[in-house]
Design a protein around this motif. Structure first.
Motif, PDB file in Angstrom:
ATOM      1  N   UNK A 194       0.829  -1.204   0.000  1.00 45.01           N
ATOM      2  CA  UNK A 194       0.000   0.000   0.000  1.00 45.01           C
ATOM      3  C   UNK A 194       0.865   1.257   0.000  1.00 45.01           C
ATOM      4  N   UNK A 195       1.978   1.215   0.731  1.00 44.62           N
ATOM      5  CA  UNK A 195       2.885   2.366   0.757  1.00 44.62           C
ATOM      6  C   UNK A 195       3.525   2.589  -0.613  1.00 44.62           C
ATOM      7  N   UNK A 196       3.925   1.489  -1.237  1.00 46.39           N
ATOM      8  CA  UNK A 196       4.522   1.595  -2.571  1.00 46.39           C
ATOM      9  C   UNK A 196       3.495   2.115  -3.571  1.00 46.39           C
ATOM     10  N   UNK A 197       2.243   1.626  -3.472  1.00 51.25           N
ATOM     11  CA  UNK A 197       1.176   2.100  -4.368  1.00 51.25           C
ATOM     12  C   UNK A 197       0.955   3.600  -4.202  1.00 51.25           C
ATOM     13  N   UNK A 198       0.977   4.065  -2.958  1.00 50.28           N
ATOM     14  CA  UNK A 198       0.767   5.483  -2.689  1.00 50.28           C
ATOM     15  C   UNK A 198       1.889   6.311  -3.308  1.00 50.28           C
ATOM     16  N   UNK A 199       3.123   5.843  -3.158  1.00 51.53           N
ATOM     17  CA  UNK A 199       4.263   6.553  -3.727  1.00 51.53           C
ATOM     18  C   UNK A 199       4.192   6.554  -5.257  1.00 51.53           C
ATOM     19  N   UNK A 200       3.813   5.411  -5.852  1.00 48.01           N
ATOM     20  CA  UNK A 200       3.672   5.325  -7.302  1.00 48.01           C
ATOM     21  C   UNK A 200       2.624   6.312  -7.800  1.00 48.01           C
ATOM     22  N   UNK A 201       1.491   6.378  -7.084  1.00 52.94           N
ATOM     23  CA  UNK A 201       0.405   7.251  -7.516  1.00 52.94           C
ATOM     24  C   UNK A 201       0.816   8.721  -7.443  1.00 52.94           C
ATOM     25  N   UNK A 202       1.495   9.088  -6.351  1.00 55.72           N
ATOM     26  CA  UNK A 202       1.945  10.476  -6.218  1.00 55.72           C
ATOM     27  C   UNK A 202       2.926  10.846  -7.320  1.00 55.72           C
ATOM     28  N   UNK A 203       3.890   9.947  -7.566  1.00 61.78           N
ATOM     29  CA  UNK A 203       4.892  10.222  -8.585  1.00 61.78           C
ATOM     30  C   UNK A 203       4.277  10.292  -9.975  1.00 61.78           C
ATOM     31  N   UNK A 204       3.341   9.386 -10.240  1.00 60.58           N
ATOM     32  CA  UNK A 204       2.704   9.361 -11.557  1.00 60.58           C
ATOM     33  C   UNK A 204       1.894  10.634 -11.784  1.00 60.58           C
ATOM     34  N   UNK A 205       1.160  11.070 -10.740  1.00 62.77           N
ATOM     35  CA  UNK A 205       0.355  12.282 -10.873  1.00 62.77           C
ATOM     36  C   UNK A 205       1.242  13.510 -11.065  1.00 62.77           C
ATOM     37  N   UNK A 206       2.328  13.594 -10.279  1.00 66.78           N
ATOM     38  CA  UNK A 206       3.253  14.719 -10.431  1.00 66.78           C
ATOM     39  C   UNK A 206       3.918  14.694 -11.800  1.00 66.78           C
ATOM     40  N   UNK A 207       4.312  13.480 -12.214  1.00 64.37           N
ATOM     41  CA  UNK A 207       4.982  13.339 -13.509  1.00 64.37           C
ATOM     42  C   UNK A 207       4.049  13.717 -14.633  1.00 64.37           C
ATOM     43  N   UNK A 208       2.793  13.258 -14.539  1.00 60.93           N
ATOM     44  CA  UNK A 208       1.831  13.583 -15.593  1.00 60.93           C
ATOM     45  C   UNK A 208       1.560  15.078 -15.652  1.00 60.93           C
ATOM     46  N   UNK A 209       1.466  15.717 -14.464  1.00 61.44           N
ATOM     47  CA  UNK A 209       1.227  17.146 -14.440  1.00 61.44           C
ATOM     48  C   UNK A 209       2.370  17.918 -15.047  1.00 61.44           C
ATOM     49  N   UNK A 210       3.606  17.534 -14.699  1.00 57.51           N
ATOM     50  CA  UNK A 210       4.784  18.212 -15.256  1.00 57.51           C
ATOM     51  C   UNK A 210       4.856  18.022 -16.759  1.00 57.51           C
ATOM     52  N   UNK A 211       4.581  16.783 -17.211  1.00 58.43           N
ATOM     53  CA  UNK A 211       4.691  16.504 -18.644  1.00 58.43           C
ATOM     54  C   UNK A 211       3.616  17.227 -19.430  1.00 58.43           C
TER      55      UNK A 211
END
Length: 317
Positions: A194-211
């Motif tokens: 669950x912790x890894x999923x949360x980190x993945x989701x945060x990174x993906x959302x930030x990455x998508x926003x930046x891109x």
């Protein structure tokens, strides 16, 4: 003789109560186009899950009651099968669905299973539940258990694969189907996942926003560049057209001055063509350079994201 041969049971004194036969025959499956064979199977399984008898297996109960849940063409179909060819519930269900489930829908569900992939922000547990739901929607999919596990592992993103490998102390694919399934269930319910999923989701959302911001900014720059270049070329074309018009105005004089003017017009037209060609080449080079910078930036961002996820995966485990 019936096509269904129930397995042996430990209790010789056991007999199903008549009310059970009556209940399963209240809403029989006829094999009509509007009927859903999956719904019929699920309803029967839900009903029999409430019957628990010591020394009597579920296979035995299904084999005894299933024929009474059919009527019309469906009952006739069962009678046409080879006598004694069905000895357990999984065989009965597979043969039943292969016959009454629409071929197009079967292929659609099989493709969903085979082409499974974890979503960018989808949690490990959610992806596992979705994959199992695909199988439940098409129980007669025909994939062996070991292939299903390989399909699931292949469809996970690399962080989830790394998590399973780490939990396997090396290589997830070395596990038996039973061990692999148990391992997946454990990881799906673990706090670490669950912790890894949360980190993945945060990174993906930030990455998508930046891109998205980066692509929009670049798109605006390219658009402005193209529009500006088109305006420049349009002006040059207009000037060239005017010069050609002037040329036509003086060509009528066939004298030494007229020929000199003709040669001058030809030279100006050639110079205009050269300028236009060079501008187009510069325009193309600038576009290629800008798009190359965008691609390099996206690759760099992806590499940084991958490094952080690897670190998080092994640090949490």
């Amino acid at each position: 003789m019936s096509a269904i041969r129930p397995p042996a049971i430990q209790r010789n004194d056991f007999e199903l109560k008549p009310k059970y036969f009556s209940l399963v025959s209240q809403h029989p499956f006829h094999g009509l186009p509007h009927e859903n064979p999956i719904d019929h199977i699920e309803a029967l399984e839900d009903f029999l899950s409430n019957i628990k008898v010591h020394g009597v297996s579920e296979d035995y109960l299904f084999c005894k009651l299933f024929p009474h849940s059919l009527a019309g063409d469906a009952r006739h179909w069962l009678k046409e099968l080879q006598p004694g060819s069905l000895t357990c519930w999984s065989d009965i269900k597979s043969v039943f669905l292969n016959n009454f489930f629409d071929d197009a829908r079967t292929e659609e569900f099989r493709n969903k299973i085979y082409n499974f992939s974890q979503g960018t922000t989808e949690a490990f547990k959610a992806s596992w539940l979705r994959f199992k739901a695909y199988q439940q929607d098409c129980p007669h999919h025909g994939f062996p258990e070991i292939q299903l596990l390989n399909i699931f592992f292949r469809g996970l993103d690399w962080t989830s694969q790394a998590t399973l490998d780490a939990a396997s102390q090396g290589n997830f694919k070395t596990k038996t189907p039973e061990e692999a399934t148990k391992l997946i269930e454990n990881v799906a319910s673990s706090t670490s996942a669950k912790k890894i999923d949360l980190e993945r989701r945060k990174m993906a959302e930030n990455s998508n926003g930046d891109r998205i911001s980066e692509v929009k900014e670049t798109s605006d720059l390219v658009h402005a560049f193209v529009i500006g270049d088109e305006q420049v070329r349009s002006t040059e074309d207009s000037q060239t057209f005017l010069r050609e018009g002037d040329e036509e105005e003086h060509v009528d004089f066939i004298d030494e001055t007229g020929f000199r003017k003709q040669r001058l017009a030809d030279q100006q037209r050639n110079m205009s063509f050269t300028r236009t060609y060079k501008a187009e080449q510069t325009h193309k080079s600038k576009l290629e350079s800008m798009m190359g910078q965008v691609q390099k930036g996206q690759q760099k961002m992806s590499a940084l994201l991958d490094e952080r996820l690897v670190y998080m995966s092994f640090r949490i485990l």
